[in-house]
Design an enzyme around this catalytic site. Structure first.
Site, PDB file in Angstrom:
ATOM      1  CE  LYS A 141      -5.592  -3.698  22.881  1.00 48.34           C
ATOM      2  NZ  LYS A 141      -6.576  -4.485  23.171  1.00 48.34           N
TER       3      LYS A 141
ATOM      4  CG  ASN B 150     -11.766  -4.373  30.155  1.00 48.57           C
ATOM      5  OD1 ASN B 150     -12.750  -3.996  29.666  1.00 48.57           O
ATOM      6  ND2 ASN B 150     -11.766  -5.324  30.995  1.00 48.57           N
TER       7      ASN B 150
ATOM      8  NE  ARG C 119     -11.181  -9.130  28.545  1.00 48.26           N
ATOM      9  CZ  ARG C 119     -10.006  -8.224  28.048  1.00 48.26           C
ATOM     10  NH1 ARG C 119     -10.052  -8.304  26.629  1.00 48.26           N
ATOM     11  NH2 ARG C 119      -9.214  -7.839  28.958  1.00 48.26           N
TER      12      ARG C 119
END
Length: 295
Positions: free
Chosen positions: A52, A192, A285
Site C-alpha cells: 500500500k 480487509n 477490524r
DNA sequence: GCCCTATGTTAAA
DNA sequence: TTAACCTAGGGCT
C-alpha cells in the site's frame, strides 16, 4: 481504504502522466510544505508500489512516499494525457469506480483552486494531481526507500516477490490466519476485503491458527490474492466473485451485491451453502466469513 | 447540523 | 486493547 491494487494503479498513473515532466510541488494545506519545497521544480522519474506504499521518484534523488491509510485519495485532472483515472483512493460512494468515465473539458487551462485539505499538489505542463487525507506523505532518500521496503512482506503484484517469505511467516505463527493476512510485514497489499474474500474462496476459517495451514492452503492463499489483486488492477475495483456467481454481469459492471461473496454481506445467505454470513470485530477490524463453507 | 462509517497504521497504555 | 490520526459521504434529525 484502498488496498494494494489501487496503489499499483496510482504508480501506473504517475508513470503515464508525470514521468519525465518537471513539476511544481506545493502543499496548500501546509503540512507538507517542507517536503514540497524539496521536490518543487524537479523532474519526475520512475514510480512504483510496494503493497500500500506508493513511491514516486524524482531526478534529484528523492522519492515522494505516500500511504493513503483509510481516508487518503488522489485526484487528477489535465489535458488528454490525463484522461483515464480521475480519482484513486478512498471510495466515497457505493459503486464508485476508480476509473473515471467522466470526460474532461476539451481545453486544459490549469488546475482548479485547491481545496483547503490538499496535502500535496503536483502540477506539470499537462495536468495536476491533488492528495488529500494520507497517513504518510514524506520525502525519502534511496536508502530510506530500501529501509521502508525491507520491513514490508512480499507483494503478490510485484514480479520479484518471494512467496517463500509469506509461507515461512505463516508457518511460524499461531495468530489467526485472518489476522496474519492483514499484517503488511507478512504479505503486502492485502486489506480487509481481499482477506475476507480470499479466505472464503479458499474455504479457510479465518480463526484457524496460521501455522495449522497446509502448504497447499498457504499456496492457495498467495495465488488467490495475487489473482484477485490483478483483477483489481485491471478493472479498478475489487471484484472477487466468479462469473458463474454473477450470471450475466461483467466484472466491470458488478454492483456491490454481486462483486463479493462475504464482505459487507453479514446476515445474508451464503451464495454457496446458504449459511448466514457472519461478522465480528477482530483486532479492530470487521471480519466477514461464512461459518458453513469456511472450516 | 450531527452521527456513523470506511478497502489503514502507529503509538501509547 | 485503546486511542489517535486523517477526510468526506450518506442518512438522519
Amino acid at each position: 481504504m484502498p488496498e494494494g491494487h489501487s496503489i499499483h494503479r496510482l504508480a501506473r498513473q504517475f508513470n503515464d502522466v508525470f514521468a519525465g515532466q518537471t513539476v511544481e510541488v506545493t502543499s496548500p494545506q501546509g503540512r507538507f510544505s517542507a517536503g514540497a519545497q524539496l521536490l518543487d521544480g524537479a523532474r519526475v522519474g520512475d514510480s512504483f508500489a510496494h503493497g500500500k506504499h506508493l513511491f514516486v521518484g524524482f531526478d534529484n534523488g528523492l522519492y515522494l512516499n505516500v500511504h493513503l491509510g483509510i481516508y487518503g485519495a488522489w485526484t487528477f485532472g489535465g489535458d488528454e494525457q490525463f484522461q483515464g483515472a480521475s480519482s484513486i483512493g478512498a471510495p466515497r460512494r457505493v459503486g464508485e469506480r476508480e476509473l473515471g468515465a467522466d470526460v474532461q473539458p476539451a481545453a486544459y487551462t490549469g488546475p482548479p483552486a485547491p481545496k483547503a485539505t490538499v496535502r500535496a499538489r503536483l502540477v506539470s505542463e499537462h495536468g495536476w494531481a491533488d492528495l488529500v487525507g494520507p497517513t504518510v506523505c514524506r520525502t525519502l532518500t534511496v536508502d530510506e526507500v530500501a529501509q521502508v521496503r525491507a520491513k514490508l512482506g512480499p507483494d503478490p503484484l510485484n514480479d520479484d516477490a518471494d512467496p517463500t517469505a509469506f509461507f515461512t511467516a505463516v508457518s511460524k505463527t499461531s495468530r489467526p490466519i485472518g489476522v496474519v493476512l492483514m499484517d503488511q510485514k507478512v504479505i503486502s497489499g492485502v486489506g480487509n476485503i481481499f482477506r475476507a474474500e480470499s479466505l472464503f474462496r479458499q474455504k479457510i476459517d479465518p480463526l484457524r491458527p496460521a501455522k495449522s495451514l497446509s502448504a497447499e492452503e498457504q499456496r492457495g492463499l498467495w495465488e488467490d490474492n495475487k489473482h484477485l489483486l490483478k483483477i483489481g488492477v485491471r478493472v479498478g475495483r475489487i471484484i472477487t466473485t466468479e462469473p458463474q456467481d454473477r450470471p450475466g454481469i461483467a466484472e466491470t459492471e458488478a454492483w456491490p451485491e454481486h462483486a463479493n461473496y462475504v464482505y459487507h454481506r453479514q446476515g445474508q445467505p451464503c451464495p454457496r451453502c446458504g449459511s448466514t454470513i457472519a461478522v465480528d470485530e477482530i483486532a479492530g477490524r470487521k471480519l466477514y466469513w461464512c461459518p458453513g463453507c469456511q472450516v
